[in-house]
Design an enzyme around this catalytic site. Structure first.
Site, PDB file in Angstrom:
ATOM      1  N   GLY A  12       0.942  -1.303   0.079  1.00 16.98           N
ATOM      2  CA  GLY A  12       0.224   0.032  -0.031  1.00 16.98           C
ATOM      3  C   GLY A  12       0.902   1.454   0.003  1.00 16.98           C
ATOM      4  O   GLY A  12       1.359   1.523   0.909  1.00 16.98           O
ATOM      5  N   GLY A  14      -0.136   4.443  -0.341  1.00 19.35           N
ATOM      6  CA  GLY A  14      -0.743   5.662  -0.054  1.00 19.35           C
ATOM      7  C   GLY A  14      -0.019   6.393   1.017  1.00 19.35           C
ATOM      8  O   GLY A  14       1.098   6.333   1.327  1.00 19.35           O
ATOM      9  N   THR A  16       0.020   6.750   4.284  1.00 14.03           N
ATOM     10  CA  THR A  16       0.435   5.965   5.307  1.00 14.03           C
ATOM     11  C   THR A  16       1.571   4.888   5.058  1.00 14.03           C
ATOM     12  O   THR A  16       2.579   5.046   5.694  1.00 14.03           O
ATOM     13  CB  THR A  16      -0.391   4.986   6.163  1.00 14.03           C
ATOM     14  OG1 THR A  16      -1.365   5.815   6.752  1.00 14.03           O
ATOM     15  CG2 THR A  16       0.287   4.342   7.281  1.00 14.03           C
ATOM     16  N   GLY A  17       1.354   4.021   3.987  1.00 17.77           N
ATOM     17  CA  GLY A  17       2.434   3.308   3.279  1.00 17.77           C
ATOM     18  C   GLY A  17       3.621   4.010   2.891  1.00 17.77           C
ATOM     19  O   GLY A  17       4.908   3.649   3.236  1.00 17.77           O
ATOM     20  N   ASP A  36       2.211  -1.476  -4.713  1.00 20.29           N
ATOM     21  CA  ASP A  36       0.839  -1.092  -4.792  1.00 20.29           C
ATOM     22  C   ASP A  36       0.110  -1.832  -6.067  1.00 20.29           C
ATOM     23  O   ASP A  36       1.153  -2.823  -6.608  1.00 20.29           O
ATOM     24  CB  ASP A  36       0.377   0.348  -5.040  1.00 20.29           C
ATOM     25  CG  ASP A  36      -0.802   0.692  -4.359  1.00 20.29           C
ATOM     26  OD1 ASP A  36      -1.684   0.057  -4.722  1.00 20.29           O
ATOM     27  OD2 ASP A  36      -0.579   1.873  -3.490  1.00 20.29           O
ATOM     28  N   ASN A 100     -12.477  -4.584   2.625  1.00 20.45           N
ATOM     29  CA  ASN A 100     -10.950  -4.475   3.104  1.00 20.45           C
ATOM     30  C   ASN A 100     -10.544  -6.048   3.417  1.00 20.45           C
ATOM     31  O   ASN A 100      -9.355  -6.561   3.121  1.00 20.45           O
ATOM     32  CB  ASN A 100     -10.426  -3.674   4.248  1.00 20.45           C
ATOM     33  CG  ASN A 100     -10.436  -2.362   4.019  1.00 20.45           C
ATOM     34  OD1 ASN A 100     -10.208  -2.066   2.497  1.00 20.45           O
ATOM     35  ND2 ASN A 100     -10.473  -1.505   4.626  1.00 20.45           N
ATOM     36  N   LEU A 123      -2.185  -2.904   9.435  1.00 23.12           N
ATOM     37  CA  LEU A 123      -2.653  -1.669  10.043  1.00 23.12           C
ATOM     38  C   LEU A 123      -4.214  -1.389   9.444  1.00 23.12           C
ATOM     39  O   LEU A 123      -4.883  -0.676  10.022  1.00 23.12           O
ATOM     40  CB  LEU A 123      -1.619  -0.588   9.425  1.00 23.12           C
ATOM     41  CG  LEU A 123      -2.313   0.909   9.894  1.00 23.12           C
ATOM     42  CD1 LEU A 123      -1.645   1.355  11.335  1.00 23.12           C
ATOM     43  CD2 LEU A 123      -1.696   2.120   8.795  1.00 23.12           C
ATOM     44  N   THR A 124      -4.473  -2.279   8.327  1.00 21.62           N
ATOM     45  CA  THR A 124      -5.750  -1.921   7.550  1.00 21.62           C
ATOM     46  C   THR A 124      -6.848  -1.824   8.468  1.00 21.62           C
ATOM     47  O   THR A 124      -7.045  -2.773   9.343  1.00 21.62           O
ATOM     48  CB  THR A 124      -5.692  -2.813   6.391  1.00 21.62           C
ATOM     49  OG1 THR A 124      -4.682  -2.476   5.759  1.00 21.62           O
ATOM     50  CG2 THR A 124      -6.877  -2.519   5.641  1.00 21.62           C
ATOM     51  N   HIS A 180      -9.544  -1.402  18.213  1.00 21.22           N
ATOM     52  CA  HIS A 180      -9.148  -0.236  17.917  1.00 21.22           C
ATOM     53  C   HIS A 180     -10.437   0.668  17.376  1.00 21.22           C
ATOM     54  O   HIS A 180     -10.772   0.512  16.339  1.00 21.22           O
ATOM     55  CB  HIS A 180      -8.265  -0.428  16.642  1.00 21.22           C
ATOM     56  CG  HIS A 180      -7.750   0.962  16.186  1.00 21.22           C
ATOM     57  ND1 HIS A 180      -7.059   1.872  16.874  1.00 21.22           N
ATOM     58  CD2 HIS A 180      -7.645   1.524  14.820  1.00 21.22           C
ATOM     59  CE1 HIS A 180      -6.783   2.991  16.137  1.00 21.22           C
ATOM     60  NE2 HIS A 180      -6.974   2.866  14.911  1.00 21.22           N
TER      61      HIS A 180
END
Length: 312
Positions: A12, A14, A16-17, A36, A100, A123-124, A180
């Site tokens: 990923g 994006g 964050t990645g 990606d 997801n 993390l997703t 979370h």
């Protein structure tokens, strides 16, 4: 002569990645592969090259490549998963589950094929359910599939406490347990400022307000951004966990771990204190909880299980 470094793949590319990849390289923790989908291969390569060209200025030695080919991730020591659709204002974590989960399964099959000995950090969102999905698909030992939320949630809690007291964040310690989400459980009783219990420094009503702000921390940033979600603090949290693994630091950190009877729960991933080292989760630490803390954790577990019902 080939330079032999550790290898971390970040799935990923994006916000964050990409931020995670750059921080990993800056700290010279490993060579980094940023991955990606094929439609985004050129932007991913561009980000990786841009980071690499920062290395002379920042003074770090680490190779960074961008790709859409999982063959490039082969023999990774750690694989970090940040891919997935983003949470939008007003969107519940439950809304993210179906899409997801499918993404996680596809990614996990490629990870297991090319890096069967890797440790996976997820993390997703919704991360408790997504980590469970990855675990079931990978077939890896439970110690090698870990979710990230507690480091981030605790970082937010510590930040708000430091602001309240006007203390250094370095002197604030704490733990956040549970899922979370809005039912996470910040453990005030196990939280300190310079070794002093928070309850002796901050009035009860202010502590309760800080706990509530911590629970809503992700949503607060989503609302302020208007589009997308937090990425600097999540990336920093991923890097702290990855460093603990790569350096076998045996850090005591909150992480999402697979429970088999600990805290009275089984067959789910939940945020708990763990010892994190070279083998992944070396040990789950069971804290003694008061009745109200256990009740709060029960509510958090119920929320996690409700999300898991939507897994595909």
């Amino acid at each position: 002569m080939t330079i032999k470094r550790k290898k971390v793949s970040v799935i990923g590319a994006g916000f964050t990645g990409a931020t995670t990849a750059f921080l990993l390289a800056q700290k010279e923790l490993a060579d980094v592969v940023l991955v990606d989908i094929p439609q985004l291969e050129n932007p991913t390569k561009g980000k990786a090259l841009d980071m690499l060209e920062a290395s002379p200025v920042q003074g770090f030695d680490a190779n960074i490549i961008g790709t859409s080919d999982y063959a490039d991730t082969a023999d990774s020591d750690v694989v970090v998963i940040t891919a997935g659709i983003a949470r939008k204002p007003g969107m519940s974590r439950d809304d993210l589950v179906a899409t997801n989960s499918k993404i996680m399964k596809s990614i996990t099959r490629d990870i297991a094929k090319h890096s069967p000995n890797a440790i996976i950090v997820v993390l997703t969102n919704p991360v408790d359910a997504m980590t469970y999905s990855v675990f079931k698909e990978a077939g890896f030992p439970k110690e090698r599939v870990i979710g990230q939320s507690g480091v981030l949630d605790t970082a937010r809690f510590r930040t708000f406490i430091a602001q309240e007291l006007n203390f250094s964040v370095k002197d604030i310690t704490g733990f956040v347990l549970g899922g979370h989400g809005d039912d996470m459980v910040p453990l005030v009783r196990y939280s300190y400022a310079g070794g002093i219990p928070l309850e002796t420094l901050i009035p009860k009503e202010r502590l309760e307000a800080i706990v509530e702000r911590t629970r809503k921390g992700g949503g607060e940033i989503v609302g302020l951004l208007g589009n997308g979600s937090a990425y600097y603090a999540p990336a920093a949290s991923l890097v702290e966990m990855t460093e603990a693994i790569l350096k076998d630091q045996r850090r005591v950190l909150p992480a999402i771990a697979y429970l088999e009877g600990e805290y009275g729960y089984s067959d789910l991933y939940l945020g708990v204190p763990v010892i994190l080292g070279g083998n992944g989760i070396e040990k789950i630490i069971e804290l003694e909880l008061l009745a109200d803390e256990k009740e709060a954790l029960d509510r958090s577990v119920e929320s996690v299980r409700n999300v898991m019902k939507v897994l595909v």
